[in-house]
Write an enzyme that holds these catalytic residues in place. Structure first.
Site, PDB file in Angstrom:
ATOM      1  N   TYR A 190       5.606  -2.405  -6.476  1.00  8.96           N
ATOM      2  CA  TYR A 190       5.420  -3.543  -5.566  1.00  8.96           C
ATOM      3  C   TYR A 190       3.942  -3.944  -5.516  1.00  8.96           C
ATOM      4  CZ  TYR A 190       4.281  -5.843  -1.195  1.00  8.96           C
ATOM      5  OH  TYR A 190       3.742  -6.701  -0.282  1.00  8.96           O
ATOM      6  N   LYS A 234       1.686  -7.441  -6.901  1.00  5.43           N
ATOM      7  CA  LYS A 234       0.713  -8.262  -6.162  1.00  5.43           C
ATOM      8  C   LYS A 234      -0.560  -8.421  -6.992  1.00  5.43           C
ATOM      9  CE  LYS A 234       3.049  -9.297  -2.510  1.00  5.43           C
ATOM     10  NZ  LYS A 234       3.554 -10.660  -2.397  1.00  5.43           N
ATOM     11  N   SER A 247      -1.735  -9.144  -0.833  1.00  2.00           N
ATOM     12  CA  SER A 247      -1.680  -8.076   0.160  1.00  2.00           C
ATOM     13  C   SER A 247      -2.914  -7.192   0.064  1.00  2.00           C
ATOM     14  CB  SER A 247      -0.426  -7.247  -0.117  1.00  2.00           C
ATOM     15  OG  SER A 247      -0.463  -6.039   0.582  1.00  2.00           O
TER      16      SER A 247
HETATM   17  C1  WQD Z   1       1.827   1.280   9.081  1.00  6.89           C
HETATM   18  C2  WQD Z   1       1.472   2.644   9.606  1.00  6.89           C
HETATM   19  C3  WQD Z   1       2.595   4.458   8.511  1.00  6.89           C
HETATM   20  C4  WQD Z   1       6.628   3.524   9.893  1.00  6.89           C
HETATM   21  C5  WQD Z   1       3.076  -1.805   4.037  1.00  6.89           C
HETATM   22  C6  WQD Z   1       2.856  -2.192   2.598  1.00  6.89           C
HETATM   23  C7  WQD Z   1       1.960  -3.369   2.521  1.00  6.89           C
HETATM   24  C8  WQD Z   1       2.469  -4.527   3.329  1.00  6.89           C
HETATM   25  C9  WQD Z   1       2.853  -4.113   4.712  1.00  6.89           C
HETATM   26  C10 WQD Z   1       4.719  -5.388   2.880  1.00  6.89           C
HETATM   27  C11 WQD Z   1       1.282   3.687   8.498  1.00  6.89           C
HETATM   28  C12 WQD Z   1       2.994   4.380   9.962  1.00  6.89           C
HETATM   29  C13 WQD Z   1       5.266   3.494   9.668  1.00  6.89           C
HETATM   30  C14 WQD Z   1       7.175   4.571  10.680  1.00  6.89           C
HETATM   31  C15 WQD Z   1       4.953   5.458  10.982  1.00  6.89           C
HETATM   32  N1  WQD Z   1       3.488  -5.183   2.580  1.00  6.89           N
HETATM   33  N2  WQD Z   1       4.433   4.441  10.192  1.00  6.89           N
HETATM   34  N3  WQD Z   1       6.293   5.505  11.199  1.00  6.89           N
HETATM   35  O1  WQD Z   1       2.211   1.029   4.933  1.00  6.89           O
HETATM   36  O2  WQD Z   1       0.305  -0.161   6.103  1.00  6.89           O
HETATM   37  O3  WQD Z   1       1.820  -1.442   4.613  1.00  6.89           O
HETATM   38  O4  WQD Z   1       3.614  -2.910   4.707  1.00  6.89           O
HETATM   39  O5  WQD Z   1       5.476  -6.195   2.742  1.00  6.89           O
HETATM   40  O6  WQD Z   1       1.809  -3.745   1.189  1.00  6.89           O
HETATM   41  O7  WQD Z   1       2.297  -1.103   1.904  1.00  6.89           O
HETATM   42  O8  WQD Z   1       2.645  -0.673   6.800  1.00  6.89           O
HETATM   43  O9  WQD Z   1       4.152  -0.767   8.757  1.00  6.89           O
HETATM   44  O10 WQD Z   1       4.828   0.636   6.770  1.00  6.89           O
HETATM   45  O11 WQD Z   1       2.932   1.396   8.201  1.00  6.89           O
HETATM   46  O12 WQD Z   1       4.222   6.336  11.455  1.00  6.89           O
HETATM   47  O13 WQD Z   1       8.379   4.684  10.896  1.00  6.89           O
HETATM   48  O14 WQD Z   1       2.546   3.124  10.410  1.00  6.89           O
HETATM   49  O15 WQD Z   1       2.491   5.786   8.101  1.00  6.89           O
HETATM   50  O16 WQD Z   1       0.257   4.528   8.894  1.00  6.89           O
HETATM   51  P1  WQD Z   1       1.687  -0.183   5.587  1.00  6.89           P
HETATM   52  P2  WQD Z   1       3.731   0.118   7.640  1.00  6.89           P
END
Ligand code: WQD
Length: 342
Positions: free
Chosen positions: A152, A156, A127
């Protein structure tokens, strides 16, 4: 002679899409999963899409070393793609041992059983989380990894190191590929497989589609005071089918003897940064609906902006992300409607 690829965690979101693409590229696939974080929906979807009613499935928990050994000794496996892992960042902070135990044990058992039984090609699903908050964007594979902000993320990093050390110790017999995914989103164009989060989704796109369908009242956009153009975080959202195809290219590179190093690392992203607000606006526009959202405080642990420099994967794997974010968001919405109608 057809080559056989084992997909551990093959009934999940990424694993099921990879299984489809491998089958369509002419590989034999064995799916193994302990079903701890999914039901049979995606496995059944894979069979339907590929017309492979006989697709082999093994109910295996790779934390059980004997079960892993049995699977490898009873099947001729040319390469394994390892997905079987827990993936909820927040949960890993509350239950670190559960994450370390599951994600490390299962991977070590897979490597051990593979090596013992002559399977010398291992692809690990890593990741972009290993880059933490990068000092420079876009990130290349040379960008230094940073301390993980969650157990987590740490698993990785540790799994990357474990595979690299095993490759080194094998004296050239074992080959490894680490694919560092950015943000996989969307669903197969058939809408027969996709992401099935349990409970309240952590990730942005499932939260968007669940809000759009009325399962959630309102999307919270975490932070609009970041130092970006519109104040929201930027990510590299990659279409799940594009991502799945990168695995086919990587497996082919391994099995065709094209690797230049014992362990190769590739960023799997589009190279295109998209902010949360841009993604929400694109979702509304392409699907012709209005989303109920509000700005909320920043989410702890979020990085401001990260996106990939995917040129190494473009060049060495002969792979490129092709789908527009609009098409991907359409597919995510079709999938949400498909599961709502079940
Ligand atoms: C994306 C953006 C949030 C939800 C994570 C893991 C990574 C990978 C993928 C997983 C961010 C914003 C989110 C919401 C929001 N692994 N957001 N409201 O954090 O980039 O990555 O998931 O299996 O290792 O860290 O992805 O989709 O959670 O967030 O505003 O309800 O959307 O703050 O900027 P992230 P995400």
């Amino acid at each position: 002679m057809k080559k056989t690829v084992l997909v551990s965690g093959g009934a999940g979101f990424i694993g099921s899409h990879v299984t489809v693409e491998l089958i369509e590229a002419g590989y034999d696939v064995i799916v193994a999963d302990n079903m701890s974080n999914c039901d049979r929906t995606c496995f059944e979807g894979v069979k339907k899409i590929t017309g492979r009613e006989d697709l082999p499935f093994h109910l295996v928990d790779f934390c059980d070393a004997a079960a892993a050994e049995k699977l490898f000794s009873e099947n001729k496996i040319d390469a394994v793609i390892h997905f079987a892992a827990f993936k909820a960042v927040g949960e890993s902070v509350d239950k670190p041992l559960m994450y370390y135990r599951n994600n490390l044990d299962s991977f070590m058992n897979v490597i051990e059983a593979a090596q013992k039984n002559g399977c010398t090609n291992i692809l690990f699903s890593s990741s972009a989380t290993v880059y933490g908050e990068p000092d420079v964007v876009p990130v290349t594979e040379q960008t230094p990894r940073k301390d993980a902000t969650s157990p987590y993320g740490n698993t990785k990093k540790m799994c990357e190191d474990i595979l690299q050390d095993c490759v080194k110790a094998s004296g050239g017999s074992l080959k490894g590929i680490l694919l560092r995914y950015f943000n996989p989103i969307g669903a197969h164009p058939s809408a027969l497989i996709g992401e099935l989060p349990r409970g309240i989704p952590n990730n942005l796109v499932p939260f968007i589609t669940q809000t759009a369908i009325g399962k959630r009242e309102c999307l919270s956009i975490f932070g609009n005071d970041y130092p970006t153009e519109d104040g929201t975080c930027k990510r590299d959202y990659i279409d799940i089918v594009d991502l799945a195809r990168a695995h086919v290219c990587a497996v082919a590179r391994m099995l065709d003897g094209k690797m230049e190093q014992g362990c190769e690392i590739y960023n799997i992203g589009t190279g295109r940064p998209v902010s949360v607000l841009e993604l929400v606006n694109a979702f509304e526009k392409v699907n012709g609906l209005k989303l109920n959202y509000r700005f909320a405080p920043r989410r702890p642990g979020d990085v401001v902006a990260i996106w990939a420099d995917p040129s190494l994967a473009n060049e060495k794997l002969g792979w490129k992300a092709t789908r527009s974010v609009e098409d991907t968001l359409k597919s995510a919405w079709e999938w949400e409607k498909h599961i709502a109608g079940r």
